[in-house]
Design a protein around this motif. Structure first.
Motif, mmCIF file in Angstrom:
data_model
loop_
_atom_site.group_PDB
_atom_site.id
_atom_site.type_symbol
_atom_site.label_atom_id
_atom_site.label_comp_id
_atom_site.label_asym_id
_atom_site.label_seq_id
_atom_site.Cartn_x
_atom_site.Cartn_y
_atom_site.Cartn_z
ATOM 1 N N GLY A 101 0.844 -1.192 0.000
ATOM 2 C CA GLY A 101 0.000 0.000 0.000
ATOM 3 C C GLY A 101 0.879 1.241 0.000
ATOM 4 O O GLY A 101 1.775 1.363 0.842
ATOM 5 N N LEU A 102 0.651 2.104 -0.953
ATOM 6 C CA LEU A 102 1.446 3.334 -1.083
ATOM 7 C C LEU A 102 0.512 4.499 -1.359
ATOM 8 O O LEU A 102 -0.527 4.297 -1.976
ATOM 9 N N TYR A 103 0.881 5.669 -0.926
ATOM 10 C CA TYR A 103 0.206 6.855 -1.448
ATOM 11 C C TYR A 103 1.249 7.939 -1.646
ATOM 12 O O TYR A 103 2.373 7.840 -1.145
ATOM 13 N N ARG A 104 0.866 8.920 -2.428
ATOM 14 C CA ARG A 104 1.785 10.028 -2.677
ATOM 15 C C ARG A 104 1.542 11.146 -1.677
ATOM 16 O O ARG A 104 0.402 11.585 -1.528
ATOM 17 N N ASN A 105 2.578 11.601 -1.012
ATOM 18 C CA ASN A 105 2.463 12.800 -0.188
ATOM 19 C C ASN A 105 2.177 13.973 -1.127
ATOM 20 O O ASN A 105 2.954 14.231 -2.050
ATOM 21 N N GLU A 106 1.045 14.641 -0.917
ATOM 22 C CA GLU A 106 0.611 15.628 -1.911
ATOM 23 C C GLU A 106 1.528 16.841 -1.985
ATOM 24 O O GLU A 106 1.569 17.516 -3.003
ATOM 25 N N GLU A 107 2.273 17.091 -0.898
ATOM 26 C CA GLU A 107 3.202 18.223 -0.951
ATOM 27 C C GLU A 107 4.527 17.837 -1.596
ATOM 28 O O GLU A 107 5.003 18.474 -2.522
ATOM 29 N N THR A 108 5.107 16.741 -1.080
ATOM 30 C CA THR A 108 6.435 16.372 -1.580
ATOM 31 C C THR A 108 6.353 15.517 -2.840
ATOM 32 O O THR A 108 7.351 15.352 -3.547
ATOM 33 N N LEU A 109 5.182 14.947 -3.102
ATOM 34 C CA LEU A 109 4.964 13.996 -4.200
ATOM 35 C C LEU A 109 5.781 12.713 -4.035
ATOM 36 O O LEU A 109 5.900 11.908 -4.955
ATOM 37 N N LYS A 110 6.344 12.519 -2.844
ATOM 38 C CA LYS A 110 7.142 11.313 -2.592
ATOM 39 C C LYS A 110 6.213 10.179 -2.137
ATOM 40 O O LYS A 110 5.203 10.420 -1.477
ATOM 41 N N PRO A 111 6.571 8.930 -2.479
ATOM 42 C CA PRO A 111 5.726 7.816 -2.057
ATOM 43 C C PRO A 111 5.831 7.564 -0.561
ATOM 44 O O PRO A 111 6.912 7.665 0.012
ATOM 45 N N VAL A 112 4.690 7.290 0.051
ATOM 46 C CA VAL A 112 4.681 6.912 1.461
ATOM 47 C C VAL A 112 4.107 5.510 1.536
ATOM 48 O O VAL A 112 3.010 5.255 1.031
ATOM 49 N N GLU A 113 4.873 4.609 2.148
ATOM 50 C CA GLU A 113 4.415 3.216 2.254
ATOM 51 C C GLU A 113 3.554 3.100 3.507
ATOM 52 O O GLU A 113 4.017 3.398 4.593
ATOM 53 N N TYR A 114 2.296 2.724 3.378
ATOM 54 C CA TYR A 114 1.480 2.562 4.583
ATOM 55 C C TYR A 114 1.238 1.100 4.900
ATOM 56 O O TYR A 114 0.770 0.768 5.976
ATOM 57 N N TYR A 115 1.564 0.218 3.977
ATOM 58 C CA TYR A 115 1.422 -1.219 4.262
ATOM 59 C C TYR A 115 2.337 -2.011 3.348
ATOM 60 O O TYR A 115 2.402 -1.738 2.148
ATOM 61 N N CYS A 116 3.037 -2.962 3.920
ATOM 62 C CA CYS A 116 3.845 -3.853 3.083
ATOM 63 C C CYS A 116 4.012 -5.167 3.819
ATOM 64 O O CYS A 116 4.640 -5.215 4.883
ATOM 65 N N LYS A 117 3.427 -6.192 3.299
ATOM 66 C CA LYS A 117 3.560 -7.524 3.892
ATOM 67 C C LYS A 117 3.831 -8.488 2.740
ATOM 68 O O LYS A 117 2.995 -8.664 1.855
ATOM 69 N N LEU A 118 5.017 -9.081 2.788
ATOM 70 C CA LEU A 118 5.448 -9.930 1.673
ATOM 71 C C LEU A 118 5.811 -11.314 2.185
ATOM 72 O O LEU A 118 6.190 -11.464 3.364
ATOM 73 N N PRO A 119 5.749 -12.337 1.320
ATOM 74 C CA PRO A 119 6.249 -13.648 1.739
ATOM 75 C C PRO A 119 7.722 -13.520 2.158
ATOM 76 O O PRO A 119 8.470 -12.758 1.538
ATOM 77 N N GLN A 120 8.108 -14.272 3.204
ATOM 78 C CA GLN A 120 9.480 -14.148 3.726
ATOM 79 C C GLN A 120 10.543 -14.436 2.676
ATOM 80 O O GLN A 120 11.609 -13.835 2.681
ATOM 81 N N ASP A 121 10.231 -15.401 1.808
ATOM 82 C CA ASP A 121 11.216 -15.822 0.807
ATOM 83 C C ASP A 121 11.009 -15.089 -0.523
ATOM 84 O O ASP A 121 11.223 -15.662 -1.588
ATOM 85 N N ILE A 122 10.651 -13.821 -0.439
ATOM 86 C CA ILE A 122 10.339 -13.058 -1.657
ATOM 87 C C ILE A 122 11.529 -13.053 -2.634
ATOM 88 O O ILE A 122 11.346 -13.041 -3.852
#
Ligand code: URA
Length: 209
Positions: A101-122
């Motif tokens: 899950g990502l969204y863009r900070n509307e001021e900086t336009l930089k990505p902000v990660e709000y969720y990341c859950k991946l398989p351990q052996d990615i």
């Protein structure tokens, strides 16, 4: 250099037209997205490795082929990417599913990660990112960067509709990532929507508009 594969099988084109139609409601939209994802899955996995295995049919001994390559992780970019997961899992039921899950900070336009859950052996998995709409390319590119930071090495990106601009951004920033799409549309409008596109895929999937 990234390979961009346009998967324009007649069945996919037909279903995509229904998807683009604004009269298509959320239930049909969801079903169509999954059906298209499943049909696209054949091409997205076409280079998967096979090995010979010995089996016995009711008639005689025989040599068959089975998948041998890396295991798969399907990683939807929240939230619209979720719509393609079930279709892919129908084809690859043993795949694990990560979420970004990502969204863009509307001021900086930089990505902000709000969720990341991946398989351990990615790192050992063949990663298929699902993102129905590749518009500016910003969130897909950011998601790929994030996955690489977490160790993913073999990444492919699966979309339904791409803009030319979005394709350029991702292929320039991630030349090692191949992209599969059912359509390449002309342009983006002033609000960042793909034209002609299909509107907001997340809203149409989840009935939030
Ligand atoms: N995201 C969407 O859902 N649709 C677009 O056209 C662009 C971004």
């Amino acid at each position: 250099m990234s390979k961009v594969t346009l998967i324009d099988h007649p069945l996919i084109q037909h279903k995509l037209t229904l998807l683009r139609d604004k009269k298509t409601g959320a239930k049909d939209f969801r079903e169509l997205v999954n059906e298209i994802a499943m049909l696209m899955g054949y091409e997205v996995t076409r280079d998967f490795q096979l090995e010979n295995v010995e089996i016995e049919t009711p008639i005689c001994k025989a040599t068959g082929k089975m998948l041998t390559g890396k295991k798969v992780a399907i990683v939807p970019i929240l939230r619209a990417g979720l719509g393609m997961v079930d279709g892919m899992l129908k084809l690859i039921p043993a795949a694990k599913v990560g979420h970004i899950g990502l969204y863009r900070n509307e001021e900086t336009l930089k990505p902000v990660e709000y969720y990341c859950k991946l398989p351990q052996d990615i790192a050992e998995r063949e990663v298929i990112i699902t993102e129905p709409m590749l518009a500016t390319g910003g969130s897909s590119s950011d998601a790929i960067t994030l996955l690489k930071k977490r160790g993913a090495k073999n990444i492919r990106l699966m979309c339904l509709v791409c803009s030319k601009q979005g394709l350029e951004v991702v292929t320039n920033e991630h030349p090692d990532v191949d992209i599969y799409t059912a359509a390449i549309d002309e342009k983006l409008n002033e609000h960042g929507y793909i034209v002609p596109g299909l509107g907001d895929a997340g809203d149409r999937l989840f009935g939030t508009k």
